[in-house]
Design a protein around this motif. Structure first.
Motif, PDB file in Angstrom:
ATOM      1  N   THR A 129      43.490  85.112  91.362  1.00  0.00           N
ATOM      2  CA  THR A 129      42.361  84.683  90.557  1.00  0.00           C
ATOM      3  C   THR A 129      41.913  83.303  91.006  1.00  0.00           C
ATOM      4  O   THR A 129      42.555  82.682  91.862  1.00  0.00           O
ATOM      5  N   THR A 130      40.809  82.820  90.450  1.00  0.00           N
ATOM      6  CA  THR A 130      40.261  81.559  90.929  1.00  0.00           C
ATOM      7  C   THR A 130      39.236  80.988  89.946  1.00  0.00           C
ATOM      8  O   THR A 130      38.581  81.741  89.211  1.00  0.00           O
ATOM      9  N   ILE A 131      39.110  79.676  89.921  1.00  0.00           N
ATOM     10  CA  ILE A 131      38.147  78.947  89.086  1.00  0.00           C
ATOM     11  C   ILE A 131      38.135  79.519  87.666  1.00  0.00           C
ATOM     12  O   ILE A 131      37.101  79.926  87.128  1.00  0.00           O
ATOM     13  N   VAL A 132      39.297  79.534  87.040  1.00  0.00           N
ATOM     14  CA  VAL A 132      39.420  80.058  85.679  1.00  0.00           C
ATOM     15  C   VAL A 132      38.847  79.039  84.696  1.00  0.00           C
ATOM     16  O   VAL A 132      39.170  77.854  84.754  1.00  0.00           O
ATOM     17  N   TYR A 133      37.990  79.507  83.785  1.00  0.00           N
ATOM     18  CA  TYR A 133      37.385  78.598  82.822  1.00  0.00           C
ATOM     19  C   TYR A 133      37.424  79.205  81.423  1.00  0.00           C
ATOM     20  O   TYR A 133      37.524  80.420  81.248  1.00  0.00           O
ATOM     21  N   GLY A 134      37.342  78.328  80.436  1.00  0.00           N
ATOM     22  CA  GLY A 134      37.393  78.734  79.028  1.00  0.00           C
ATOM     23  C   GLY A 134      37.987  77.591  78.220  1.00  0.00           C
ATOM     24  O   GLY A 134      38.428  76.576  78.780  1.00  0.00           O
ATOM     25  N   TRP A 135      38.010  77.732  76.920  1.00  0.00           N
ATOM     26  CA  TRP A 135      38.548  76.666  76.072  1.00  0.00           C
ATOM     27  C   TRP A 135      40.070  76.652  76.133  1.00  0.00           C
ATOM     28  O   TRP A 135      40.705  77.699  76.031  1.00  0.00           O
ATOM     29  N   GLU A 136      40.648  75.489  76.279  1.00  0.00           N
ATOM     30  CA  GLU A 136      42.104  75.339  76.223  1.00  0.00           C
ATOM     31  C   GLU A 136      42.435  73.913  75.815  1.00  0.00           C
ATOM     32  O   GLU A 136      41.621  73.005  75.991  1.00  0.00           O
ATOM     33  N   LYS A 137      43.608  73.740  75.248  1.00  0.00           N
ATOM     34  CA  LYS A 137      43.936  72.493  74.550  1.00  0.00           C
ATOM     35  C   LYS A 137      43.845  71.258  75.426  1.00  0.00           C
ATOM     36  O   LYS A 137      43.448  70.189  74.972  1.00  0.00           O
ATOM     37  N   ARG A 138      44.228  71.385  76.685  1.00  0.00           N
ATOM     38  CA  ARG A 138      44.224  70.201  77.543  1.00  0.00           C
ATOM     39  C   ARG A 138      42.861  69.945  78.180  1.00  0.00           C
ATOM     40  O   ARG A 138      42.637  68.875  78.741  1.00  0.00           O
ATOM     41  N   GLY A 139      41.969  70.918  78.103  1.00  0.00           N
ATOM     42  CA  GLY A 139      40.622  70.736  78.628  1.00  0.00           C
ATOM     43  C   GLY A 139      40.576  70.389  80.104  1.00  0.00           C
ATOM     44  O   GLY A 139      39.744  69.596  80.546  1.00  0.00           O
ATOM     45  N   LYS A 140      41.442  71.020  80.903  1.00  0.00           N
ATOM     46  CA  LYS A 140      41.570  70.632  82.309  1.00  0.00           C
ATOM     47  C   LYS A 140      40.771  71.504  83.277  1.00  0.00           C
ATOM     48  O   LYS A 140      40.683  71.184  84.452  1.00  0.00           O
ATOM     49  N   LEU A 146      33.501  69.445  83.033  1.00  0.00           N
ATOM     50  CA  LEU A 146      32.072  69.314  83.279  1.00  0.00           C
ATOM     51  C   LEU A 146      31.315  69.033  81.984  1.00  0.00           C
ATOM     52  O   LEU A 146      30.489  68.111  81.906  1.00  0.00           O
ATOM     53  N   LEU A 147      31.599  69.807  80.941  1.00  0.00           N
ATOM     54  CA  LEU A 147      30.911  69.633  79.666  1.00  0.00           C
ATOM     55  C   LEU A 147      31.205  68.275  79.052  1.00  0.00           C
ATOM     56  O   LEU A 147      30.318  67.630  78.471  1.00  0.00           O
ATOM     57  N   GLN A 148      32.453  67.834  79.180  1.00  0.00           N
ATOM     58  CA  GLN A 148      32.815  66.510  78.661  1.00  0.00           C
ATOM     59  C   GLN A 148      32.002  65.421  79.347  1.00  0.00           C
ATOM     60  O   GLN A 148      31.488  64.499  78.701  1.00  0.00           O
ATOM     61  N   SER A 149      31.869  65.532  80.660  1.00  0.00           N
ATOM     62  CA  SER A 149      31.124  64.521  81.411  1.00  0.00           C
ATOM     63  C   SER A 149      29.637  64.557  81.073  1.00  0.00           C
ATOM     64  O   SER A 149      28.993  63.513  80.891  1.00  0.00           O
ATOM     65  N   LEU A 150      29.071  65.750  80.993  1.00  0.00           N
ATOM     66  CA  LEU A 150      27.647  65.869  80.685  1.00  0.00           C
ATOM     67  C   LEU A 150      27.335  65.386  79.270  1.00  0.00           C
ATOM     68  O   LEU A 150      26.299  64.755  79.031  1.00  0.00           O
ATOM     69  N   LYS A 204      24.465  76.242  86.128  1.00  0.00           N
ATOM     70  CA  LYS A 204      24.353  77.353  85.192  1.00  0.00           C
ATOM     71  C   LYS A 204      25.086  77.030  83.887  1.00  0.00           C
ATOM     72  O   LYS A 204      24.591  77.350  82.789  1.00  0.00           O
ATOM     73  N   ALA A 205      26.232  76.364  83.973  1.00  0.00           N
ATOM     74  CA  ALA A 205      26.963  75.975  82.764  1.00  0.00           C
ATOM     75  C   ALA A 205      26.154  74.977  81.942  1.00  0.00           C
ATOM     76  O   ALA A 205      26.086  75.075  80.712  1.00  0.00           O
ATOM     77  N   ALA A 206      25.532  74.014  82.619  1.00  0.00           N
ATOM     78  CA  ALA A 206      24.689  73.044  81.912  1.00  0.00           C
ATOM     79  C   ALA A 206      23.550  73.751  81.192  1.00  0.00           C
ATOM     80  O   ALA A 206      23.226  73.435  80.033  1.00  0.00           O
ATOM     81  N   GLU A 207      22.939  74.723  81.857  1.00  0.00           N
ATOM     82  CA  GLU A 207      21.836  75.473  81.255  1.00  0.00           C
ATOM     83  C   GLU A 207      22.293  76.244  80.026  1.00  0.00           C
ATOM     84  O   GLU A 207      21.643  76.197  78.959  1.00  0.00           O
ATOM     85  N   ILE A 208      23.400  76.969  80.150  1.00  0.00           N
ATOM     86  CA  ILE A 208      23.887  77.803  79.046  1.00  0.00           C
ATOM     87  C   ILE A 208      24.270  76.954  77.838  1.00  0.00           C
ATOM     88  O   ILE A 208      24.043  77.340  76.684  1.00  0.00           O
ATOM     89  N   PHE A 209      24.820  75.780  78.084  1.00  0.00           N
ATOM     90  CA  PHE A 209      25.264  74.909  76.985  1.00  0.00           C
ATOM     91  C   PHE A 209      24.196  73.895  76.567  1.00  0.00           C
ATOM     92  O   PHE A 209      24.449  73.037  75.716  1.00  0.00           O
ATOM     93  N   GLY A 210      23.006  73.975  77.147  1.00  0.00           N
ATOM     94  CA  GLY A 210      21.913  73.123  76.741  1.00  0.00           C
ATOM     95  C   GLY A 210      22.107  71.656  77.069  1.00  0.00           C
ATOM     96  O   GLY A 210      21.696  70.781  76.301  1.00  0.00           O
TER      97      GLY A 210
END
Length: 265
Positions: A129-140, A146-150, A204-210
């Motif tokens: 697998t690769t580039i796994v994303y989603g909510w998780e406690k450490r936010g790593k 990306l969302l934290q920075s934006l 695309k993530a920036a777009e989806i999350f506004g």
């Protein structure tokens, strides 16, 4: 199912197991006698692995050997998480039968672990697998950082030439459990359906999350000055898993929307 973690951080309800310690592994496994052991424990920091090959070899390779050995002793299936970093990134996306040729320490360690498992066990499932994303406690993961920075309106440099298959974690879990329930064995690419550059994925993530994508600055990998070489044209094909189970890999837009909706509920 037993999940081991090399790190000090412990999720609620899980115990810390040092996979470099055979006694710890044996004590935990003999107590539970699981039918399936899911090995996600590793040091996945590509830069750290490049600079500390001996230390991370002990974790990523010898730790895997230790877990494979106990699986052999008790007859448990080993589910091992691997990566598209086992390829050189010249001709992706890759299928399960394509010849690996890792170009960084981390990729070489993952390939060594795959080979150990194939040599020692018959009942195994290697989940690449690769580039796994989603909510998780450490936010790593990539999207959370990306969302934290934006949200903080911080400029982020994102490579335009690193191509992969972003994988939504909930979809990954669903596909993995479907394979386990089917008692599948061998190597499977368990990843997202789409191949895309890191920069395009970030946009695309920036777009989806506004969020404001103007803070994303496209750069080449060379400009990032990373020590560990990355497979650039990587990513993985999903034909095999799509034939094997009814649950299908989701695309980037659907995965990001699911992630956004999960945060809102």
């Amino acid at each position: 199912m037993v999940k081991g973690s090399y790190y000090q951080y412990v999720e609620e309800g899980l115990s810390r197991i040092d996979i470099t310690n055979k006694t710890e592994i044996a004590r935990a496994v003999v107590k539970e006698l699981p039918e399936v052991i899911c090995l996600s424990a590793a040091n996945p920091d590509v830069e750290y692995c490049q600079g500390h090959p001996e230390e991370t070899e002990n974790i990523n390779v010898e730790g895997t050997r230790n877990v494979a050995l106990i699986c052999k002793e008790i007859g448990a299936k080993l589910v091992y998480f691997s990566s598209d970093y086992i390829f050189d990134g010249t001709s992706g996306p890759y299928g399960e039968d394509d010849l690996p040729d890792p170009i960084c320490v981390y990729g070489k360690q993952k390939l060594s672990s795959e080979n150990i498992i194939k040599d020692m066990l018959d009942n195994y499932l290697i989940a690449r697998t690769t580039i796994v994303y989603g909510w998780e406690k450490r936010g790593k993961n990539f999207v959370e950082r990306l969302l934290q920075s934006l949200n903080s309106r911080k400029e982020i440099r994102v490579p335009v030439d690193q191509i992969g298959s972003p994988t939504y974690v909930e979809n990954l879990i669903d596909m993995l459990f479907a394979l386990v329930e089917k008692n599948a064995t061998g190597i499977f690419n368990i990843c997202g359906r789409d191949c895309m550059s890191r920069y395009a994925f970030a946009c695309k993530a920036a777009e989806i999350f506004g969020l404001d994508a103007s803070y994303l600055k496209p750069v080449t990998t060379e400009k990032l000055g990373q020590n560990a070489p990355r497979p650039l044209k990587a990513g993985m094909k999903t034909d095999k898993i799509e034939r094997a189970i009814p649950i299908k890999p989701v695309g980037i837009i659907k995965g990001l929307i699911k992630m956004r909706e999960c945060k809102c509920t």
